[in-house]
Design a protein around this motif. Structure first.
Motif, PDB file in Angstrom:
ATOM      1  N   TYR A  90       4.240   4.764  -6.715  1.00  0.00           N
ATOM      2  CA  TYR A  90       4.403   6.407  -6.772  1.00  0.00           C
ATOM      3  C   TYR A  90       4.779   7.102  -5.738  1.00  0.00           C
ATOM      4  CZ  TYR A  90       4.640  11.331  -8.505  1.00  0.00           C
ATOM      5  OH  TYR A  90       4.987  12.671  -8.536  1.00  0.00           O
ATOM      6  N   GLN A  91       3.384   7.148  -4.590  1.00  0.00           N
ATOM      7  CA  GLN A  91       3.473   7.454  -3.507  1.00  0.00           C
ATOM      8  C   GLN A  91       3.978   7.022  -2.967  1.00  0.00           C
ATOM      9  OE1 GLN A  91       0.068  10.077  -1.596  1.00  0.00           O
ATOM     10  NE2 GLN A  91       2.049  10.804  -1.010  1.00  0.00           N
ATOM     11  N   ARG A 107      -2.724  -5.203  -1.383  1.00  0.00           N
ATOM     12  CA  ARG A 107      -3.191  -6.613  -1.753  1.00  0.00           C
ATOM     13  C   ARG A 107      -3.036  -7.331  -3.139  1.00  0.00           C
ATOM     14  NH1 ARG A 107      -8.045  -5.991  -3.682  1.00  0.00           N
ATOM     15  NH2 ARG A 107      -9.178  -7.985  -2.755  1.00  0.00           N
ATOM     16  N   ILE A 108      -3.174  -6.874  -3.715  1.00  0.00           N
ATOM     17  CA  ILE A 108      -2.486  -7.016  -4.719  1.00  0.00           C
ATOM     18  C   ILE A 108      -1.574  -7.841  -5.339  1.00  0.00           C
ATOM     19  CG2 ILE A 108      -3.710  -7.162  -7.443  1.00  0.00           C
ATOM     20  CD1 ILE A 108      -6.218  -5.256  -6.721  1.00  0.00           C
ATOM     21  N   LEU A 111       0.103  -6.471  -8.632  1.00  0.00           N
ATOM     22  CA  LEU A 111       0.590  -4.643  -9.065  1.00  0.00           C
ATOM     23  C   LEU A 111       1.911  -4.797  -7.944  1.00  0.00           C
ATOM     24  CD1 LEU A 111      -2.798  -3.037  -8.379  1.00  0.00           C
ATOM     25  CD2 LEU A 111      -1.699  -3.126 -10.447  1.00  0.00           C
ATOM     26  N   ASP A 133      -2.970  -7.332   3.181  1.00  0.00           N
ATOM     27  CA  ASP A 133      -4.229  -6.514   3.578  1.00  0.00           C
ATOM     28  C   ASP A 133      -3.330  -5.588   4.727  1.00  0.00           C
ATOM     29  OD1 ASP A 133      -6.796  -5.799   4.878  1.00  0.00           O
ATOM     30  OD2 ASP A 133      -7.594  -7.534   4.115  1.00  0.00           O
ATOM     31  N   PRO A 203     -11.436   2.060  -3.777  1.00  0.00           N
ATOM     32  CA  PRO A 203     -11.955   1.971  -2.627  1.00  0.00           C
ATOM     33  C   PRO A 203     -10.694   0.513  -1.989  1.00  0.00           C
ATOM     34  CG  PRO A 203     -12.985  -0.156  -3.910  1.00  0.00           C
ATOM     35  CD  PRO A 203     -12.647   1.410  -5.266  1.00  0.00           C
ATOM     36  N   LEU A 204     -10.889   0.895  -0.489  1.00  0.00           N
ATOM     37  CA  LEU A 204     -10.697   0.306   0.390  1.00  0.00           C
ATOM     38  C   LEU A 204     -11.052  -1.365   0.524  1.00  0.00           C
ATOM     39  CD1 LEU A 204      -9.741   1.254   4.080  1.00  0.00           C
ATOM     40  CD2 LEU A 204      -7.812   0.264   2.597  1.00  0.00           C
TER      41      LEU A 204
HETATM   42  N1  SAH Z   1      -0.659   4.887  -3.707  1.00  0.00           N
HETATM   43  C1  SAH Z   1      -0.905   4.422  -4.785  1.00  0.00           C
HETATM   44  C2  SAH Z   1      -2.393   4.316  -5.013  1.00  0.00           C
HETATM   45  C3  SAH Z   1      -2.850   3.325  -5.372  1.00  0.00           C
HETATM   46  S1  SAH Z   1      -4.487   3.199  -5.619  1.00  0.00           S
HETATM   47  C4  SAH Z   1      -0.287   5.081  -5.654  1.00  0.00           C
HETATM   48  O1  SAH Z   1       0.506   6.013  -6.085  1.00  0.00           O
HETATM   49  O2  SAH Z   1      -0.360   4.301  -7.312  1.00  0.00           O
HETATM   50  C5  SAH Z   1      -5.020   2.052  -4.023  1.00  0.00           C
HETATM   51  C6  SAH Z   1      -3.946   0.952  -3.883  1.00  0.00           C
HETATM   52  O3  SAH Z   1      -4.963   0.096  -2.476  1.00  0.00           O
HETATM   53  C7  SAH Z   1      -4.748  -0.157  -5.343  1.00  0.00           C
HETATM   54  O4  SAH Z   1      -3.728  -0.785  -5.620  1.00  0.00           O
HETATM   55  C8  SAH Z   1      -5.428  -1.312  -4.230  1.00  0.00           C
HETATM   56  O5  SAH Z   1      -5.527  -2.841  -4.916  1.00  0.00           O
HETATM   57  C9  SAH Z   1      -4.738  -0.835  -2.892  1.00  0.00           C
HETATM   58  N2  SAH Z   1      -5.252  -1.291  -1.794  1.00  0.00           N
HETATM   59  C10 SAH Z   1      -7.174  -1.592  -1.641  1.00  0.00           C
HETATM   60  N3  SAH Z   1      -7.737  -1.928  -0.091  1.00  0.00           N
HETATM   61  C11 SAH Z   1      -5.994  -2.308   0.476  1.00  0.00           C
HETATM   62  C12 SAH Z   1      -5.773  -3.207   1.542  1.00  0.00           C
HETATM   63  N4  SAH Z   1      -6.988  -3.806   2.617  1.00  0.00           N
HETATM   64  N5  SAH Z   1      -4.123  -3.379   1.648  1.00  0.00           N
HETATM   65  C13 SAH Z   1      -3.957  -3.078   0.905  1.00  0.00           C
HETATM   66  N6  SAH Z   1      -3.808  -2.456   0.027  1.00  0.00           N
HETATM   67  C14 SAH Z   1      -4.876  -2.681  -0.682  1.00  0.00           C
END
Ligand code: SAH
Length: 209
Positions: A90-91, A107-108, A111, A133, A203-204
């Motif tokens: 979304y963002q 990273r997932i 998703l 990452d 969290p990151l």
């Molecule tokens: N911008 C997203 C917010 C998702 S929550 C939106 O609008 O929906 C934050 C996301 O950061 C999660 O999906 C999580 O998996 C991801 N994240 C966390 N650490 C990360 C990393 N080191 N590198 C990439 N993504 C990461």
């Protein structure tokens, strides 16, 4: 419940809460947030709240998305924007309305696959995605006019190094149990830091899933 009229109510609410930039309000009015959550939650998509997106992650609250988007528009209009944490997408979709190109990292893998499908269905062709990452940024595409970090922690110095001169980084910094949204503006080798208020992000984390 998922109509343009419902979305306009959210836009008015964000304006009442202090979002001023017309480009940001127009972007929120444009992007169908209900397409970025599970169908079971779509009736709640235009509430101003974070919602679960699976794998323990959340789609950010619209006010926070608007605030971060407004913060990156504070300098010049950003041409190239990097996002760390695609999540629902979304963002990135909102950023894609106000910038030329958005580079987003997640990273997932699961998703990211869902987010990519949404970008494709909505014709958002100016978003490039990468399953990495994001703590290392995206060196091959640097420098960026803006970097948006959407997970909380210690913001890695690699990201500051990938900011263009005059560029801005916005993201939540962890201080003990609290997170503070910060904006850092680069001028040459100077990095000016501002605090934009308390926030709550997932969290990151390191490594890929
Ligand atoms: N911008 C997203 C917010 C998702 S929550 C939106 O609008 O929906 C934050 C996301 O950061 C999660 O999906 C999580 O998996 C991801 N994240 C966390 N650490 C990360 C990393 N080191 N590198 C990439 N993504 C990461």
């Amino acid at each position: 419940m998922t109509s343009a009229a419902t979305r306009q109510r959210l836009v008015r609410r964000l304006a009442d809460e202090g979002i001023r930039d017309p480009r940001v309000l127009a972007a929120i009015g444009e992007v169908p947030r209900h397409r970025f959550v599970d169908e079971a939650l779509s009736s709640r998509a235009y509430e101003d709240s974070a919602l679960p997106i699976g794998r323990g992650q959340t789609i950010s609250q619209p006010f926070v998305v608007a605030l971060m988007t407004e913060a990156v528009l504070s300098a010049v209009r950003p041409s190239r924007v990097l996002e760390i944490g695609t999540g629902s997408g979304y963002q990135a979709a909102v950023l894609a309305q106000v910038a030329d190109r958005v580079f987003t990292t997640e990273r997932i893998g699961e998703l990211l696959r869902t987010a990519r499908q949404r970008f494709h269905e909505l014709g958002l062709h100016n978003i490039l995605t990468r399953h990495v990452d994001g703590l290392a940024g995206w060196p091959g595409q640097a420098p960026f006019d803006a970097i948006v970090v959407t997970a909380g922690g210690e913001i890695p110095s690699a990201l500051f190094a990938q900011l263009a001169d005059g560029g801005v980084l916005v993201g939540p910094e962890q201080h003990g149990a609290h997170q503070e949204l910060i904006r850092v503006t680069r001028s040459g080798d100077d990095f000016e830091r501002e605090q934009l208020g308390a926030v709550t992000f997932v969290p990151l984390r390191q490594g890929l899933e």
